[in-house]
Write an enzyme that holds these catalytic residues in place. Structure first.
Site, PDB file in Angstrom:
ATOM      1  N   GLU A 125       9.984   3.863   1.970  1.00  0.00           N
ATOM      2  CA  GLU A 125       8.929   4.853   1.747  1.00  0.00           C
ATOM      3  C   GLU A 125       9.000   5.996   2.764  1.00  0.00           C
ATOM      4  OE1 GLU A 125       5.177   2.800   1.604  1.00  0.00           O
ATOM      5  OE2 GLU A 125       5.803   1.526  -0.065  1.00  0.00           O
ATOM      6  N   GLU A 154       9.577  -3.584  -3.566  1.00  0.00           N
ATOM      7  CA  GLU A 154       8.322  -4.029  -2.948  1.00  0.00           C
ATOM      8  C   GLU A 154       7.275  -4.082  -4.052  1.00  0.00           C
ATOM      9  OE1 GLU A 154       7.568  -2.322   0.897  1.00  0.00           O
ATOM     10  OE2 GLU A 154       5.404  -2.270   0.531  1.00  0.00           O
TER      11      GLU A 154
END
Length: 818
Positions: free
Chosen positions: A434, A510
């Site tokens: 991210e 994720e």
């Protein structure tokens, strides 16, 4: 056949102060006889500095885990952009509420008997030092390594005293404020090793083993070996491959090349190979020797596995030619009550629980892992995605890794890859998580730079990146250039991502981030994103999640319904210190996560059995929730959920049938859960009978209303541990009524006492708001349970653990230490 190298290692005393003059190679962990101080005293690197007032410690050591907890520790005024926050707010507990910020020093000394700098080479290997490590040997700076998670090494031969005696090693570490967004730990929290070799030797991580071709009949094994310090030729390179039982399966020898990129290459054939997989974690050992003038001058071991990995468009991931979906979890590196200080027994405890759940893969989030974890994944059968960075060149934290990225990223990547590329459990590299750079117009160039390093240093594995900004990465080319596009959450955009990208696969890098507190149940039971409560807990009905995430049913369906999905890595396997979402915005005392399938005390939550019912194909699952002790809820709607691998079940309350439920496609929840949503509470007994496909009863489970608390009950995960001074036993402490039923609302304090060949190490109760210190021998129960940890003291004999609490009968348990 016992190998000579292994015999030599057995003779090396762990923690000894002298390394004997080596005949071949000697390696020793520097564990004992360290001293530590929190602060930054002047001249602490000087060999003559007086450290007599410092604290004696054993490495690995995490200085911050001993607390105290405080709201004031590392307050952060930030907007968490990956959570779609646009305005900065005060974040409490984000890094665990522990005093990890600051500077600390460690010092020790060591001797090397018979040392001759013209004949010997000596290196230090740090498996991780948190953080911004400056290493000094005899007052001179040896090296600097800023990344606290990465392993690094340095040749200290020229810094040693000429006689090899009284060498002083000093290490300065600093954690800056706002340098992390979870609990990083502090100090020399991973192992430090001293390595003494001949001047001509195989360097650290100097071998590289690949298996270019694998079939049932034979496997090709390619070995590349670097040799350094050659002053006299020729040097003969002898290599032998052993199977797990010590049998020789292949041998070869040739003249060695000297250092640099001039690695010597050897190729072997192993007949009838025993392939590595999660179900069959078979391992081989490569023993490499250097011979000069008919004398063996170095001996180096490399453990590896024979297996193939491949990503096929539209079909997904293949291991040894067989398609499989990742049944994985993400894990932070802390070990709950033990903090960040690595302990192999604690890691084994985690992996044992995950194995029983049916998990087969680990993503190291978001950092390089400890060597012990990777070794255990090799041995126990877990595939790994190893990931180094949470930041690249753009910041998430004011003092995060972005400060070092330009100079250090390639060095960190190379160390990580060289460290772990021989481990068969590692099946994929991730280059980041991210990262804000993903939305930069030229962010793909940074991703390409990192992916190219992976391809250069290890062309055998694919590369991914955990991406959460789907619109950005689809539009700017970032996702298109990755070997494997990894999505963090965004389950509703998988199909769009698959349609838009050329790779024709999508990985759930994720997933879920469902939140729950063990033994906590909230009413009414409704699917509720972002739900928060005054007690700072979340419901264990497993229907609550963060605003940016989703329920596990969504990801399970994606994995089952589309060939091109590669499976998932759930956030997270275990609760961890820090990131107490959704209670992170000035919601003290929340200071640990609620994401875990298993809590901070290593006690499974209900969600454990949800995953087990789907992932564990070897053993049936039948689990009922909630507990059935609800004084004051008589007559109120109290839904009963069942997580089971059976297709249907019947619920009885006090002998009266509440009907049969079958798994169906009515909703995703009905697909994976059996739910009786309108049942009403009445004290007594709940019984569930599970049926197979033919409607035949196969298993039943009963839970009963608990009476008054009567006694403590102890359940140890082991009744025998090793007398190595490191091994652990985890003892679950419960309060039960006279019939043995857990009293699920009991929170009384329990005191611990350990006698014999061990000592009390720590305890945790799994409460994300508990401010009780882990290392104190007293801890309140959380919903009737907690876990205490006992450690061997290096002696053989019996260890007696005693637990007592006011108003109930005490309990004891004896563990044998061998």
């Amino acid at each position: 056949m016992k190998k000579i190298f292994l015999s030599l290692l057995i003779l090396i005393a762990w923690g000894a102060t002298v390394v004997s003059a080596p005949q071949v190679r000697e390696e020793r962990f520097l564990e004992k006889d360290w001293c530590f101080v929190k602060g930054d005293p002047q001249h602490a690197a000087d060999p003559l500095f007086d450290d007599s007032s410092w604290q004696p410690v054993t490495i690995p050591h995490d200085w911050a885990i001993y607390g105290p907890f405080s709201r004031e520790h590392d307050l952060q005024q930030v907007a968490v952009t990956q959570n779609f926050e646009t305005a900065a707010s005060v974040k409490t507990g984000r890094t665990g509420g522990l005093p990890y910020v600051g500077t600390g020093w460690y010092r020790t000394s060591f001797d090397i008997a018979g040392f001759n700098p013209e004949e010997r080479s000596v290196s230090l290997l740090f498996d991780g030092a948190m953080s911004e490590a400056r290493v000094y040997v005899n007052g001179r700076e040896a090296c600097f390594w800023p990344n606290g998670y990465n392993a690094f090494h340095y040749d200290i031969t020229k810094l040693l005293n000429r006689d090899g005696r009284n060498n002083v090693l000093a290490v300065r570490l600093e954690n800056r404020p706002q340098s992390s967004r979870w609990y990083s730990g502090a100090g020399l929290y991973r192992n430090v090793k001293l390595i003494v070799t001949h001047q001509t030797h195989i360097p650290i991580w100097g071998s590289y083993v690949t298996t270019p071709f694998v079939s049932e009949e034979y496997a090709s094994v390619r070995v590349r070996t670097r040799v350094e310090g050659v002053t006299e030729m020729p040097v003969l390179l002898k290599s032998t491959i052993y199977s797990a039982d010590g049998s020789v399966v292949a041998q070869r020898q040739e003249k060695a090349r000297n250092g640099g990129d001039n690695s010597s290459e050897q190729n072997f054939i192993v007949s009838n190979p025993q392939c590595w997989s999660p179900e069959t974690p078979n391992l081989y050992t490569l023993e490499t020797e250097l011979w000069q003038n008919d004398t063996c001058i170095d001996r180096y071991e490399t453990r590896f596995g024979i297996r193939t990995v491949q990503v096929v468009p539209d079909k997904g991931f293949y291991l040894n030619g067989k398609n499989r979906k990742f049944r994985g979890v993400c894990n932070h590196h802390d070990l709950g009550a033990l903090g960040a200080a690595v302990n192999k027994a604690a890691l084994r405890r985690q992996l044992t629980l995950l194995k029983d759940m049916g998990c087969d893969a680990i993503r190291t989030a978001h950092n390089m892992p400890a060597q012990e974890l990777v070794e255990l994944c090799d041995e126990m059968g877990f595939m790994m995605m190893i990931e180094p960075f949470d930041e690249w060149d753009q910041a998430k934290c004011a003092n995060g890794y972005h400060r070092f990225f330009a100079e250090w990223a390639e060095k960190d990547m190379v160390n990580m890859i060289h460290h772990f590329r021989n481990n068969p459990c590692v099946v994929m590299w991730s280059i980041g998580n991210e990262v804000p750079t993903q939305c930069s117009p030229e962010g793909y160039k940074v991703a390409s730079f990192l992916q190219d390093i992976c391809h250069r240093e290890d062309p055998t594995r694919s590369v991914t990146c955990g991406m959460d900004q789907v619109s950005c990465v689809l539009e700017n080319g970032f996702a298109a250039m990755l070997d494997v596009p990894g999505l963090n959450y965004r389950a509703h955009r998988y199909q769009e991502t698959y349609d838009a990208l050329p790779r024709n696969v999508v990985l759930g890098s994720e997933t879920s981030s469902t939140v729950s507190s063990r033994g906590v149940y909230k009413f009414p039971v409704v699917i509720a994103p972002g739900r928060m409560y005054p007690d700072h807990q979340s419901s264990s009905y497993d229907v609550e999640y963060c605003d940016w995430s989703n329920l596990p049913d969504d990801d399970m369906a994606l994995a089952e319904d589309h060939e091109w999905t590669m499976g998932q890595f759930v956030w997270t396997g275990f609760d961890y210190l820090g990131e107490p979402s959704p209670y992170d915005t000035d919601a003290w005392p929340s200071h640990s996560s609620l994401f875990g399938i298993i809590d901070l005390a290593t006690l499974p939550k209900d969600r454990f059995y949800y995953y087990r019912s789907i992932w564990n194909n070897a053993s049936p699952t039948l689990h009922v929730l909630p507990h059935w002790t609800w004084e004051g809820r008589e007559g109120e709607v109290t839904p009963v959920f069942v997580y089971t691998s059976y297709p249907s079940a019947e619920l009885f309350i006090n002998g009266k049938s509440q009907g049969i439920r079958k798994k169906s496609n009515e909703t995703l929840q009905h697909r994976y859960r059996l739910m009786w949503s309108e049942t009403r509470y009445e004290p007594g007994e709940v019984k569930v009978v599970a049926y197979d496909e033919a409607g035949v009863p196969r298993e039943e489970k009963r839970i009963r209303t608990a009476g008054k608390p009567a006694a403590l009950k102890l359940i140890s995960d082991r009744d025998e541990i090793s007398a190595d001074g490191k091994d652990l036993a985890y003892i679950t402490v419960q309060v039960v009524d006279k019939a043995g039923n857990i009293c699920p609302s009991d929170h009384r304090k329990v005191s611990f006492r350990v006698k014999g060949a061990g000592y009390f190490r720590a305890a945790a109760n799994g409460d994300p708001t508990s401010l009780d210190l882990f290392h104190e021998p007293v801890m309140p129960l959380f919903n009737g349970q907690l876990a205490a940890i006992v450690q061997n003291n290096g002696q053989q004999g019996e260890i007696t653990f005693e637990a007592s609490a006011p108003g109930v009968k005490s309990a004891s348990f004896t563990i044998r230490s061998r």
